[in-house]
Motif scaffolding. Structure first.
Motif, PDB file in Angstrom:
ATOM      1  N   PHE A   1       0.880  -1.171   0.000  1.00 35.87           N
ATOM      2  CA  PHE A   1       0.000   0.000   0.000  1.00 35.87           C
ATOM      3  C   PHE A   1       0.912   1.213   0.000  1.00 35.87           C
ATOM      4  CE2 PHE A   1      -4.395   1.384   1.699  1.00 35.87           C
ATOM      5  CZ  PHE A   1      -4.277   2.647   1.134  1.00 35.87           C
ATOM      6  N   ALA A   2       0.957   1.952  -1.114  1.00 32.68           N
ATOM      7  CA  ALA A   2       1.887   3.068  -1.270  1.00 32.68           C
ATOM      8  C   ALA A   2       1.158   4.398  -1.322  1.00 32.68           C
ATOM      9  CB  ALA A   2       2.721   2.884  -2.538  1.00 32.68           C
ATOM     10  N   PHE A   3       1.724   5.385  -0.637  1.00 30.27           N
ATOM     11  CA  PHE A   3       1.274   6.768  -0.720  1.00 30.27           C
ATOM     12  C   PHE A   3       2.306   7.514  -1.564  1.00 30.27           C
ATOM     13  CE2 PHE A   3      -1.114   5.118   2.718  1.00 30.27           C
ATOM     14  CZ  PHE A   3      -2.235   5.918   2.885  1.00 30.27           C
ATOM     15  N   LEU A   4       1.884   8.009  -2.733  1.00 31.20           N
ATOM     16  CA  LEU A   4       2.788   8.688  -3.646  1.00 31.20           C
ATOM     17  C   LEU A   4       3.023  10.128  -3.202  1.00 31.20           C
ATOM     18  CD1 LEU A   4       1.273   7.292  -6.980  1.00 31.20           C
ATOM     19  CD2 LEU A   4       3.182   6.386  -5.636  1.00 31.20           C
ATOM     20  N   LYS A   5       3.862  10.855  -3.925  1.00 29.83           N
ATOM     21  CA  LYS A   5       4.189  12.234  -3.565  1.00 29.83           C
ATOM     22  C   LYS A   5       2.919  13.056  -3.386  1.00 29.83           C
ATOM     23  CE  LYS A   5       7.009  12.711  -7.071  1.00 29.83           C
ATOM     24  NZ  LYS A   5       7.973  13.299  -8.042  1.00 29.83           N
ATOM     25  N   GLY A   6       2.807  13.688  -2.230  1.00 34.83           N
ATOM     26  CA  GLY A   6       1.665  14.547  -1.958  1.00 34.83           C
ATOM     27  C   GLY A   6       0.455  13.851  -1.383  1.00 34.83           C
ATOM     28  N   ALA A   7       0.452  12.528  -1.332  1.00 34.75           N
ATOM     29  CA  ALA A   7      -0.714  11.792  -0.850  1.00 34.75           C
ATOM     30  C   ALA A   7      -0.903  11.990   0.658  1.00 34.75           C
ATOM     31  CB  ALA A   7      -0.579  10.315  -1.181  1.00 34.75           C
ATOM     32  N   LYS A   8      -2.154  11.931   1.099  1.00 35.04           N
ATOM     33  CA  LYS A   8      -2.476  12.136   2.508  1.00 35.04           C
ATOM     34  C   LYS A   8      -3.319  10.980   3.035  1.00 35.04           C
ATOM     35  CE  LYS A   8      -2.560  17.187   2.072  1.00 35.04           C
ATOM     36  NZ  LYS A   8      -3.397  18.417   2.233  1.00 35.04           N
ATOM     37  N   ALA A   9      -3.092  10.640   4.296  1.00 32.92           N
ATOM     38  CA  ALA A   9      -3.896   9.632   4.985  1.00 32.92           C
ATOM     39  C   ALA A   9      -4.769  10.357   5.999  1.00 32.92           C
ATOM     40  CB  ALA A   9      -2.999   8.615   5.682  1.00 32.92           C
ATOM     41  N   ASN A  10      -6.077  10.364   5.764  1.00 35.28           N
ATOM     42  CA  ASN A  10      -6.992  11.149   6.579  1.00 35.28           C
ATOM     43  C   ASN A  10      -7.695  10.299   7.639  1.00 35.28           C
ATOM     44  OD1 ASN A  10      -6.439  13.452   5.034  1.00 35.28           O
ATOM     45  ND2 ASN A  10      -8.104  13.039   3.611  1.00 35.28           N
ATOM     46  N   ASN A  11      -7.505  10.678   8.888  1.00 35.94           N
ATOM     47  CA  ASN A  11      -8.281  10.186  10.027  1.00 35.94           C
ATOM     48  C   ASN A  11      -8.242   8.672  10.255  1.00 35.94           C
ATOM     49  OD1 ASN A  11      -9.222  12.887  10.488  1.00 35.94           O
ATOM     50  ND2 ASN A  11     -10.662  12.576   8.803  1.00 35.94           N
ATOM     51  N   PRO A  12      -7.079   8.033  10.212  1.00 33.13           N
ATOM     52  CA  PRO A  12      -7.036   6.615  10.600  1.00 33.13           C
ATOM     53  C   PRO A  12      -7.370   6.460  12.080  1.00 33.13           C
ATOM     54  CG  PRO A  12      -4.821   7.493  10.343  1.00 33.13           C
ATOM     55  CD  PRO A  12      -5.753   8.558   9.856  1.00 33.13           C
ATOM     56  N   THR A  13      -8.000   5.355  12.428  1.00 33.84           N
ATOM     57  CA  THR A  13      -8.427   5.084  13.802  1.00 33.84           C
ATOM     58  C   THR A  13      -8.238   3.601  14.094  1.00 33.84           C
ATOM     59  OG1 THR A  13     -10.692   4.593  13.101  1.00 33.84           O
ATOM     60  CG2 THR A  13     -10.192   6.892  13.665  1.00 33.84           C
ATOM     61  N   ASP A  14      -8.613   3.183  15.305  1.00 29.55           N
ATOM     62  CA  ASP A  14      -8.609   1.755  15.617  1.00 29.55           C
ATOM     63  C   ASP A  14      -9.498   0.992  14.643  1.00 29.55           C
ATOM     64  OD1 ASP A  14      -6.911   2.069  17.752  1.00 29.55           O
ATOM     65  OD2 ASP A  14      -8.471   1.920  19.290  1.00 29.55           O
ATOM     66  N   ALA A  15     -10.588   1.605  14.215  1.00 30.06           N
ATOM     67  CA  ALA A  15     -11.548   0.940  13.342  1.00 30.06           C
ATOM     68  C   ALA A  15     -11.149   0.961  11.875  1.00 30.06           C
ATOM     69  CB  ALA A  15     -12.931   1.571  13.498  1.00 30.06           C
ATOM     70  N   SER A  16     -10.172   1.793  11.513  1.00 34.08           N
ATOM     71  CA  SER A  16      -9.801   1.906  10.100  1.00 34.08           C
ATOM     72  C   SER A  16      -8.351   2.357   9.972  1.00 34.08           C
ATOM     73  CB  SER A  16     -10.728   2.901   9.393  1.00 34.08           C
ATOM     74  OG  SER A  16     -10.526   2.885   7.996  1.00 34.08           O
ATOM     75  N   HIS A  17      -7.492   1.444   9.532  1.00 30.80           N
ATOM     76  CA  HIS A  17      -6.078   1.721   9.328  1.00 30.80           C
ATOM     77  C   HIS A  17      -5.496   0.611   8.459  1.00 30.80           C
ATOM     78  CE1 HIS A  17      -6.328  -0.685  13.098  1.00 30.80           C
ATOM     79  NE2 HIS A  17      -5.368  -1.371  12.493  1.00 30.80           N
ATOM     80  N   VAL A  18      -4.196   0.587   8.306  1.00 32.55           N
ATOM     81  CA  VAL A  18      -3.523  -0.453   7.514  1.00 32.55           C
ATOM     82  C   VAL A  18      -2.786  -1.391   8.454  1.00 32.55           C
ATOM     83  CG1 VAL A  18      -1.860  -0.953   5.690  1.00 32.55           C
ATOM     84  CG2 VAL A  18      -3.255   1.126   5.558  1.00 32.55           C
ATOM     85  N   ASP A  19      -3.129  -2.655   8.375  1.00 36.04           N
ATOM     86  CA  ASP A  19      -2.437  -3.697   9.134  1.00 36.04           C
ATOM     87  C   ASP A  19      -1.439  -4.346   8.182  1.00 36.04           C
ATOM     88  OD1 ASP A  19      -1.560  -5.828  10.626  1.00 36.04           O
ATOM     89  OD2 ASP A  19      -3.546  -6.389  11.354  1.00 36.04           O
ATOM     90  N   GLY A  20      -0.220  -3.854   8.214  1.00 37.31           N
ATOM     91  CA  GLY A  20       0.812  -4.311   7.285  1.00 37.31           C
ATOM     92  C   GLY A  20       1.746  -3.161   6.960  1.00 37.31           C
ATOM     93  N   THR A  21       2.552  -3.325   5.939  1.00 36.02           N
ATOM     94  CA  THR A  21       3.560  -2.329   5.576  1.00 36.02           C
ATOM     95  C   THR A  21       2.979  -1.250   4.665  1.00 36.02           C
ATOM     96  OG1 THR A  21       5.322  -3.972   5.757  1.00 36.02           O
ATOM     97  CG2 THR A  21       5.820  -1.986   4.521  1.00 36.02           C
ATOM     98  N   VAL A  22       3.296  -0.002   4.992  1.00 32.23           N
ATOM     99  CA  VAL A  22       2.895   1.152   4.187  1.00 32.23           C
ATOM    100  C   VAL A  22       4.145   1.820   3.637  1.00 32.23           C
ATOM    101  CG1 VAL A  22       1.893   3.468   4.287  1.00 32.23           C
ATOM    102  CG2 VAL A  22       0.738   1.562   5.418  1.00 32.23           C
ATOM    103  N   ASP A  23       4.133   2.138   2.340  1.00 30.96           N
ATOM    104  CA  ASP A  23       5.222   2.864   1.699  1.00 30.96           C
ATOM    105  C   ASP A  23       4.832   4.334   1.566  1.00 30.96           C
ATOM    106  OD1 ASP A  23       6.219   0.338   1.404  1.00 30.96           O
ATOM    107  OD2 ASP A  23       5.968   0.241  -0.760  1.00 30.96           O
ATOM    108  N   LYS A  24       5.822   5.224   1.754  1.00 30.33           N
ATOM    109  CA  LYS A  24       5.584   6.658   1.557  1.00 30.33           C
ATOM    110  C   LYS A  24       6.684   7.247   0.701  1.00 30.33           C
ATOM    111  CE  LYS A  24       3.986  10.825   1.833  1.00 30.33           C
ATOM    112  NZ  LYS A  24       4.682  11.299   0.640  1.00 30.33           N
TER     113      LYS A  24
END
Length: 417
Positions: free
Chosen positions: A142-165
């Motif tokens: 799961f990659a976030f490219l240049k300028g990408a934003k992650a809005n409002n992650p919580t216990d109920a919604s996030h990434v379980d695993g590796t994130v690229d930025k």
């Protein structure tokens, strides 16, 4: 310019109760200000294309073996949104990268709402409304490219695993594990091309059984959780790392007096030992950051340190500098530092760039008065803007024939107006 109507006409879709799926064999273009919904599993075949500059609602699985993207030319730059929503788990799979502009995740399925089995990348904003994304290790990213934003992650919604930025923006990794959102934050890297990765693990006893060796300054290790933060290249690391603690996941043994002795520690893979990276603590926010750019990357957790090894009451730091020439707080004053001439002072700005460095501080006018100075510093000999900076003071104390290295780090407020 390719005619949009031709693209729509060359799209071959099959759908209905007989087949129970939506399959694209040709070219599908979702134009701006238009919407499309797929109630059945959607499959983009090899050699087929999907460009989404409108709004695509995905209610079941999505499989991509072709080209799945959005157009960025002209006025289309910020258009295109894909919304995953359902009352059952949704799989994202296939053999080819899926590139989204804006992405919305909204699925109330417990534990794992989204099973990620293919590489995806987001260019715009990712809204975490509901549902955990489980990344299948070794098969997806799961990659976030240049300028990408992650809005409002919580216990109920996030990434379980590796994130690229990718990119040089500061970033808070929307990561977690076993139902807990436990972010890791990095300050802005220097280059657009830099890629950092982040992940979090909770309750992995085997991990700490295999990594139990700690430097002498470390007192108690947080053995219930750890973060993984690394860089895609072997270039010099240039970010400050910030973590948080949570009474639900963090070992209670390290939270007795966090403002006094809580630090970030890193597993040194070469030395096979946990080493101290320092810590600036914000108790109200349950947040802790490294005082300077991290010395290395890899695995991190929290730990208490032996404060009598690091602190010495003979030195008092005054962390306000108002460089206005009125004779009050005109420079960074460290009371009694001249008693310990074997010392060094480094000052960093909020992005981790070194703005001041010297040895034998406060000798012959050798002080920080709001100007950048020292080897390999930022904008040498320029007056620095007002703001918050980090300082690191290291000095040697000799007692009863034993020399001990003392380290202090914290915030410094500079006012130059």
């Amino acid at each position: 310019m390719i005619n949009h109507k031709i693209l729509l006409c060359t799209c071959f879709l099959t759908g209905g109760f007989a087949f129970g799926q939506t399959v694209n064999y040709g070219g599908l273009y979702i134009m701006p200000n238009t919407e499309m919904a797929t109630l059945f599993p959607m499959e983009n075949k090899e050699n087929a294309t999907v460009f989404n500059n409108g709004t695509l609602y995905v209610y079941r699985d999505l499989t991509n073996d072709g080209l799945f993207d959005f157009r960025e030319d002209g006025k289309l730059k910020n258009s295109g949104k894909t919304i995953f929503t359902s009352n059952q788990q949704q799989a994202i799979k296939g053999s080819q990268l899926i590139r989204f502009n804006n992405l919305e995740l909204n699925n109330a399925t417990a534990e794992s709402a989204f099973l990620l089995q293919n590489d995806i990348a987001a260019k715009g904003e990712v809204d975490f409304l509901d549902g955990i994304v489980t990344v299948e290790e070794g098969k997806a990213s799961f990659a976030f490219l240049k300028g990408a934003k992650a809005n409002n992650p919580t216990d109920a919604s996030h990434v379980d695993g590796t994130v690229d930025k990718e990119g040089k923006e500061a970033f808070s990794f929307p990561i977690g594990n076993k139902g807990y959102h436990r972010p890791a934050y990095i300050t802005a890297p220097e280059k657009d091309t830099e890629v950092y990765v982040g992940a979090y693990k909770y309750d992995d006893k085997t991990f700490f059984d295999e990594r139990s060796n700690a430097a002498g300054v470390i007192n108690t290790l947080n053995t219930t959780e750890y973060w993984y933060v690394d860089k895609g290249s072997k270039e010099e690391k240039n970010v400050i790392l910030e973590l948080t603690w949570d009474e639900r996941t963090t070992s209670p043994a390290v939270l007795a007096t966090p403002e006094k002795d809580l630090h970030i520690v890193r597993w040194d893979e070469d030395k096979k030992i946990w080493v101290d990276e320092g810590g600036i603590v914000d108790v109200s926010a349950r947040r802790i950051s490294t005082p300077t750019t991290v010395k290395g990357l890899g695995y991190f957790t929290l730990a208490t340190v032996k404060t009598d090894w690091l602190l010495e009451g003979d030195v008092v730091i005054y962390n306000i500098v108002s460089a206005d020439g009125d004779g009050v707080n005109d420079y960074f004053f460290i009371d009694n530092i001249n008693r310990f001439p074997n010392n060094s002072v480094q000052i960093f700005n909020r992005w981790g760039a070194k703005v001041f460095e010297t040895k034998n501080y406060d000798s012959n006018g050798n002080v920080f008065d709001g100007y950048s100075k020292g080897k390999m510093t930022f904008n040498d000999s320029e007056k620095l803007p007002s703001g918050t900076y980090y300082y690191v003071l290291v000095y040697e104390v000799e007692k009863e024939g034993v020399t001990r290295t003392i380290k202090k780090a914290g915030y410094l407020h500079l006012e130059t107006k």
